[in-house]
Design a protein around this motif. Structure first.
Motif, PDB file in Angstrom:
ATOM      1  N   ALA A 249      -4.762  -5.201  -2.134  1.00 61.42           N
ATOM      2  CA  ALA A 249      -4.143  -5.253  -0.807  1.00 61.42           C
ATOM      3  C   ALA A 249      -5.091  -4.746   0.274  1.00 61.42           C
ATOM      4  O   ALA A 249      -5.226  -5.359   1.342  1.00 61.42           O
ATOM      5  CB  ALA A 249      -2.851  -4.439  -0.801  1.00 61.42           C
ATOM      6  N   ILE A 250      -5.777  -3.622   0.036  1.00 50.01           N
ATOM      7  CA  ILE A 250      -6.671  -3.077   1.065  1.00 50.01           C
ATOM      8  C   ILE A 250      -7.893  -3.967   1.242  1.00 50.01           C
ATOM      9  O   ILE A 250      -8.445  -4.093   2.343  1.00 50.01           O
ATOM     10  CB  ILE A 250      -7.077  -1.617   0.737  1.00 50.01           C
ATOM     11  CG1 ILE A 250      -7.776  -0.981   1.933  1.00 50.01           C
ATOM     12  CG2 ILE A 250      -7.925  -1.549  -0.505  1.00 50.01           C
ATOM     13  CD1 ILE A 250      -6.935  -0.902   3.184  1.00 50.01           C
TER      14      ILE A 250
ATOM     15  N   SER B 273      -8.108   8.735  -1.478  1.00 47.52           N
ATOM     16  CA  SER B 273      -8.025   8.183  -2.828  1.00 47.52           C
ATOM     17  C   SER B 273      -9.277   8.535  -3.643  1.00 47.52           C
ATOM     18  O   SER B 273     -10.356   8.752  -3.090  1.00 47.52           O
ATOM     19  CB  SER B 273      -7.869   6.657  -2.764  1.00 47.52           C
ATOM     20  OG  SER B 273      -7.974   6.082  -4.047  1.00 47.52           O
TER      21      SER B 273
ATOM     22  N   VAL C 261      -0.986   5.168   6.684  1.00 45.27           N
ATOM     23  CA  VAL C 261      -1.334   4.546   5.399  1.00 45.27           C
ATOM     24  C   VAL C 261      -2.836   4.608   5.157  1.00 45.27           C
ATOM     25  O   VAL C 261      -3.303   5.002   4.076  1.00 45.27           O
ATOM     26  CB  VAL C 261      -0.838   3.080   5.351  1.00 45.27           C
ATOM     27  CG1 VAL C 261      -1.338   2.391   4.083  1.00 45.27           C
ATOM     28  CG2 VAL C 261       0.686   3.034   5.415  1.00 45.27           C
TER      29      VAL C 261
ATOM     30  N   GLN D  99      -2.260   1.367  -8.267  1.00 45.51           N
ATOM     31  CA  GLN D  99      -3.650   1.352  -7.817  1.00 45.51           C
ATOM     32  C   GLN D  99      -4.251  -0.050  -7.820  1.00 45.51           C
ATOM     33  O   GLN D  99      -4.993  -0.409  -6.893  1.00 45.51           O
ATOM     34  CB  GLN D  99      -4.494   2.289  -8.687  1.00 45.51           C
ATOM     35  CG  GLN D  99      -5.905   2.490  -8.142  1.00 45.51           C
ATOM     36  CD  GLN D  99      -6.678   3.524  -8.931  1.00 45.51           C
ATOM     37  OE1 GLN D  99      -7.249   3.220  -9.957  1.00 45.51           O
ATOM     38  NE2 GLN D  99      -6.685   4.755  -8.444  1.00 45.51           N
TER      39      GLN D  99
ATOM     40  N   LEU E 154       0.821  -1.215   0.000  1.00 48.26           N
ATOM     41  CA  LEU E 154       0.000   0.000   0.000  1.00 48.26           C
ATOM     42  C   LEU E 154       0.856   1.267   0.000  1.00 48.26           C
ATOM     43  O   LEU E 154       0.408   2.323  -0.441  1.00 48.26           O
ATOM     44  CB  LEU E 154      -0.945  -0.003   1.206  1.00 48.26           C
ATOM     45  CG  LEU E 154      -2.103  -1.013   1.136  1.00 48.26           C
ATOM     46  CD1 LEU E 154      -2.828  -1.095   2.470  1.00 48.26           C
ATOM     47  CD2 LEU E 154      -3.080  -0.640   0.025  1.00 48.26           C
ATOM     48  N   LYS E 155       2.080   1.156   0.475  1.00 48.22           N
ATOM     49  CA  LYS E 155       2.965   2.323   0.504  1.00 48.22           C
ATOM     50  C   LYS E 155       3.601   2.605  -0.859  1.00 48.22           C
ATOM     51  O   LYS E 155       3.882   3.762  -1.182  1.00 48.22           O
ATOM     52  CB  LYS E 155       4.077   2.107   1.544  1.00 48.22           C
ATOM     53  CG  LYS E 155       3.585   2.113   2.984  1.00 48.22           C
ATOM     54  CD  LYS E 155       4.731   1.813   3.943  1.00 48.22           C
ATOM     55  CE  LYS E 155       4.255   1.778   5.389  1.00 48.22           C
ATOM     56  NZ  LYS E 155       5.353   1.433   6.335  1.00 48.22           N
TER      57      LYS E 155
ATOM     58  N   ALA F  88     -10.697   1.025   3.098  1.00 47.32           N
ATOM     59  CA  ALA F  88      -9.836   1.691   4.085  1.00 47.32           C
ATOM     60  C   ALA F  88     -10.649   2.132   5.298  1.00 47.32           C
ATOM     61  O   ALA F  88     -10.216   1.972   6.448  1.00 47.32           O
ATOM     62  CB  ALA F  88      -9.145   2.890   3.438  1.00 47.32           C
TER      63      ALA F  88
ATOM     64  N   ILE G 205     -11.238   1.520  -2.872  1.00 45.67           N
ATOM     65  CA  ILE G 205     -10.132   1.651  -1.922  1.00 45.67           C
ATOM     66  C   ILE G 205     -10.585   2.434  -0.689  1.00 45.67           C
ATOM     67  O   ILE G 205     -10.298   2.051   0.453  1.00 45.67           O
ATOM     68  CB  ILE G 205      -8.930   2.335  -2.594  1.00 45.67           C
ATOM     69  CG1 ILE G 205      -8.300   1.406  -3.635  1.00 45.67           C
ATOM     70  CG2 ILE G 205      -7.888   2.760  -1.562  1.00 45.67           C
ATOM     71  CD1 ILE G 205      -7.139   2.018  -4.402  1.00 45.67           C
TER      72      ILE G 205
ATOM     73  N   LEU H 147      -5.131   6.577   2.248  1.00 43.14           N
ATOM     74  CA  LEU H 147      -6.063   5.873   1.362  1.00 43.14           C
ATOM     75  C   LEU H 147      -7.452   6.500   1.388  1.00 43.14           C
ATOM     76  O   LEU H 147      -8.197   6.418   0.402  1.00 43.14           O
ATOM     77  CB  LEU H 147      -6.158   4.394   1.750  1.00 43.14           C
ATOM     78  CG  LEU H 147      -4.891   3.556   1.557  1.00 43.14           C
ATOM     79  CD1 LEU H 147      -5.118   2.132   2.029  1.00 43.14           C
ATOM     80  CD2 LEU H 147      -4.453   3.554   0.094  1.00 43.14           C
TER      81      LEU H 147
ATOM     82  N   SER I  63      -2.885  -1.992  -4.939  1.00 46.38           N
ATOM     83  CA  SER I  63      -3.413  -1.374  -3.715  1.00 46.38           C
ATOM     84  C   SER I  63      -4.862  -1.768  -3.467  1.00 46.38           C
ATOM     85  O   SER I  63      -5.268  -2.010  -2.327  1.00 46.38           O
ATOM     86  CB  SER I  63      -3.300   0.148  -3.800  1.00 46.38           C
ATOM     87  OG  SER I  63      -1.951   0.557  -3.840  1.00 46.38           O
ATOM     88  N   SER I  64      -5.656  -1.833  -4.537  1.00 45.11           N
ATOM     89  CA  SER I  64      -7.064  -2.209  -4.358  1.00 45.11           C
ATOM     90  C   SER I  64      -7.183  -3.640  -3.858  1.00 45.11           C
ATOM     91  O   SER I  64      -8.025  -3.944  -3.003  1.00 45.11           O
ATOM     92  CB  SER I  64      -7.823  -2.046  -5.675  1.00 45.11           C
ATOM     93  OG  SER I  64      -7.362  -2.950  -6.659  1.00 45.11           O
TER      94      SER I  64
END
Length: 668
Positions: free
Chosen positions: A545-546, A579, A572, A539, A534-535, A588, A584, A576, A542-543
């Motif tokens: 991962a979250i 975003s 973090v 995108q 996420l860091k 989050a 996301i 998010l 990240s989508s």
């Protein structure tokens, strides 16, 4: 036809008169006295104008008029009872309405007769019936569009366009008129005009986006086909050696009475010559796909038990089709439209001959890259491939075949997986594979080693297949969720970023099926890994991962505690929340709300902008209601766990925002 200017002007006057009379009658019957008086005045004005017009006509027909005008009679005429006139006008309107109703009934009956003729394929009769209906009611939109559709069937495209234009005069938002006009313009190779018609459809109804995309894609492909064929024709006219050699090879292959080796050699040479788009086009325009009309070639291709020479010819033919169809949707469509090809592909896959299986799979994988060809693969004769040849849709396809391919060509191991993954876009194929324990075991086995570049391609293809299969939900997926999650957790350290992204995606879809899988990956350090992604990740990663974190924090206290530990002051998660991706943001906010159950978590957020961020999302206009819902829940838990956030909430008018967003909170 109703195309000349006089007829069109008459049609427009007719429509205006209908509207004007209807408006007058509505005003005369109005309960508003002012409106009624205005309607009476307008009616008297029209009466005087019509009388004056009649007098002018009478005078024009009289050369000398010596009559002494009786002014008293004129006065009496002007004093005609307005009520009587209105009654006459209303009577006339009712008679007109009755006539229109009768004509509409007749027109509808003729329309149904036309529709019946259309269904039976008698398009000329359908046109006559629709025309008869228009003679009864010339402003009936459906008759114009139905007749346009019949004209399309008879390839009378100009007439179809004319009828669509008339339909749009009756109803400017007629979707069917724009659709049929686009088809007619496309048939006339007016590509820009065709796309403009489809764009009008989308403007009228944005929900027709899928139809719009399909129509525009058809127009683009047809334009490309025409341009390619024009370019290929120029190459032949210019005497280009490569172009002429393709024509010569096709002529030789179609020579009857030769032995199998002769045809095999010619097919091999032809496959090598099709090395660009022009070559593929010349193959198509010179009837290359009619090669199966050659009896020895068709016999070898369709033989149940093939001799070595027939095997060689069959493999050569498959290679030729690969060369002709690579990146060429028009050629793929023509190939798969042939009954012999679609009927034989399942047989070739189960032939037991390694070379034939390999090249058949390669051809199917190539053709499954676009939606139209994939649809042909999934729904024609290949339906038998889905039912009768179960071995090819399970472990045999994903392990035995690939195991043999790896020994000869490691880079080719991804082909069958890619083909099956593409076919999984079809819901029936996907559901069947997702229930197969052999299929899941084969996928796990193939994901065991992704160290070499060749194996990386295979692992990438398998992960893509697993992503598709996990759109389903069944007991088999629940049973395999733990080993799937464990294998993906191991792949999160892979050097290939594409594999890491897909492994994270598979995790996000597999974990909801099993609480045990969640426990195992949390113990394996998934929280820390997801925070790392996420860091720095893009995108898409990240989508995934979250979403994975939201699943873990929903059911695992350990995951909540680790997220609080590793994401200091929730830096973090707060980032998010800003975003632009609603998925996301929603996940989050959910993760944050779960972590706020941990003592001290809310206190760590003092002096941050968390209240502002959550209020902005809770009171926003996101299309996903989960954004407002999860943000409102997080705010509630934040203030309950740490009351010192309440002054900031009050300062930002947060209570009214929360009150309005409570409609999104169902049972929390």
């Amino acid at each position: 036809m109703l195309r000349d200017e006089d007829t069109e002007a008459d049609f427009q006057r007719f429509l205006r008169r209908v509207d004007e009379v209807a408006n007058l009658l509505q005003g005369l019957n109005s309960s508003d006295s002012a409106v009624k008086e205005e309607a009476i005045a307008e009616t008297e004005k029209r009466l005087r104008e019509e009388g004056a017009s009649r007098e002018e006509e009478e005078e024009s027909r009289t050369t000398v008029n010596r009559t002494v005008i009786n002014t008293s009679d004129m006065a009496r005429a002007e004093a005609v009872d307005a009520g009587a006139f209105l009654a006459a006008l209303e009577k006339d309107a009712k008679e007109r309405a009755q006539r229109r109703k009768k004509n509409e009934q007749l027109a509808n009956a003729l329309k149904e007769k036309g529709n019946e003729a259309f269904r039976e394929g008698d398009f000329a009769l359908a046109i006559r019936r629709y025309t008869e209906g228009l003679e009864r009611l010339k402003d009936k939109q459906e008759l114009y569009t139905n007749r346009a559709q019949a004209y399309l069937k008879l390839h009378e495209y100009e007439k179809a366009i004319s009828d669509c234009e008339w339909a749009l005069k009756c109803n400017k938002n007629c979707l069917k008129a724009y659709f049929l006009m686009g088809k007619a313009q496309l048939a006339l190779q007016h590509f820009s005009e065709s796309r403009q018609c489809y764009e009008k459809m989308l403007q009228i109804d944005p929900q027709k986006e899928n139809l719009f995309k399909a129509c525009v894609n058809e127009a683009n492909l047809e334009e490309k086909r025409v341009r390619d064929e024009e370019r290929a024709a120029r190459e032949v006219q210019a005497g280009n050696a490569a172009a002429l050699s393709i024509q010569e090879l096709l002529q030789r292959i179609n020579t009857p009475g030769q032995d199998i080796l002769y045809y095999t050699a010619g097919i091999r040479l032809l496959a090598e010559a099709l090395n660009n788009c022009t070559g593929q086009t010349l193959f198509r325009t010179n009837n290359g796909f009619s090669i199966l009309r050659n009896e020895p070639v068709r016999g070898a291709f369709c033989a149940e038990r093939k001799s070595p020479a027939e095997v060689e010819l069959c493999v050569s033919l498959l290679l030729l089709w690969q060369a002709a169809c690579a990146g060429n949707e028009e050629n793929q469509r023509l190939l798969l439209a042939q009954p012999e090809v679609s009927a034989q592909l399942p047989e070739l896959l189960s032939s037991g001959t390694h070379e034939i299986q390999r090249e058949t799979l390669a051809l199917m994988c190539l053709c499954s890259e676009n939606e139209s060809s994939r649809r042909l693969l999934a729904r024609q004769e290949l339906s038998r491939f889905q039912t009768e040849h179960q071995v090819l849709l399970s472990r045999a396809l994903l392990t035995e075949l690939m195991g043999r391919f790896r020994r000869g060509n490691p880079a080719g191991t991804a082909l069958p997986v890619g083909m099956v993954g593409s076919l999984c876009a079809d819901a029936e194929v996907r559901a069947q594979l997702a229930r197969s324990r052999e299929c899941w075991q084969a996928c796990l086995d193939e994901c065991s080693d992704g160290s070499s570049p060749e194996n990386s391609q295979c692992v990438l293809a398998v992960l893509g297949l697993m992503m598709n299969l996990l759109l389903e939900s069944n007991d088999t997926i629940q049973d395999f969720a733990v080993p799937i999650s464990g294998r993906c957790l191991a792949l999160l350290s892979h050097q290939d970023g594409r594999i890491v992204t897909r492994a994270t995606g598979v995790l996000s879809r597999a974990l909801p099926a099993s609480p045990s899988a969640v426990q195992e990956v949390v113990k394996g350090g998934v929280v820390k890994k997801m925070l790392k992604f996420l860091k720095v990740a893009g995108q898409l990663t990240s989508s995934y991962a979250i979403k994975t974190l939201s699943i873990c924090t929903k059911s695992s206290r350990q995951a909540q505690e680790e997220l609080v530990k590793w994401d200091k002051r929730f830096q973090v998660l707060l980032k998010l929340l800003e975003s632009e991706n609603e998925l996301i943001v929603g996940n989050a906010a959910f993760c944050l709300s779960q972590c706020l159950l941990i003592p001290g978590a809310a206190t760590s957020l003092l002096d941050s902008n968390v209240v502002l961020l959550l209020l902005r999302q809770a009171g926003g206009d996101a299309q996903r209601t989960s954004v407002q819902e999860n943000s409102a829940i997080a705010l509630g838990r934040l203030c309950k766990a740490e009351p010192r956030h309440i002054p900031q909430l009050r300062k930002l008018n947060g209570f009214s925002i929360l009150n309005s967003s409570m409609k999104y909170v169902h049972s929390s």
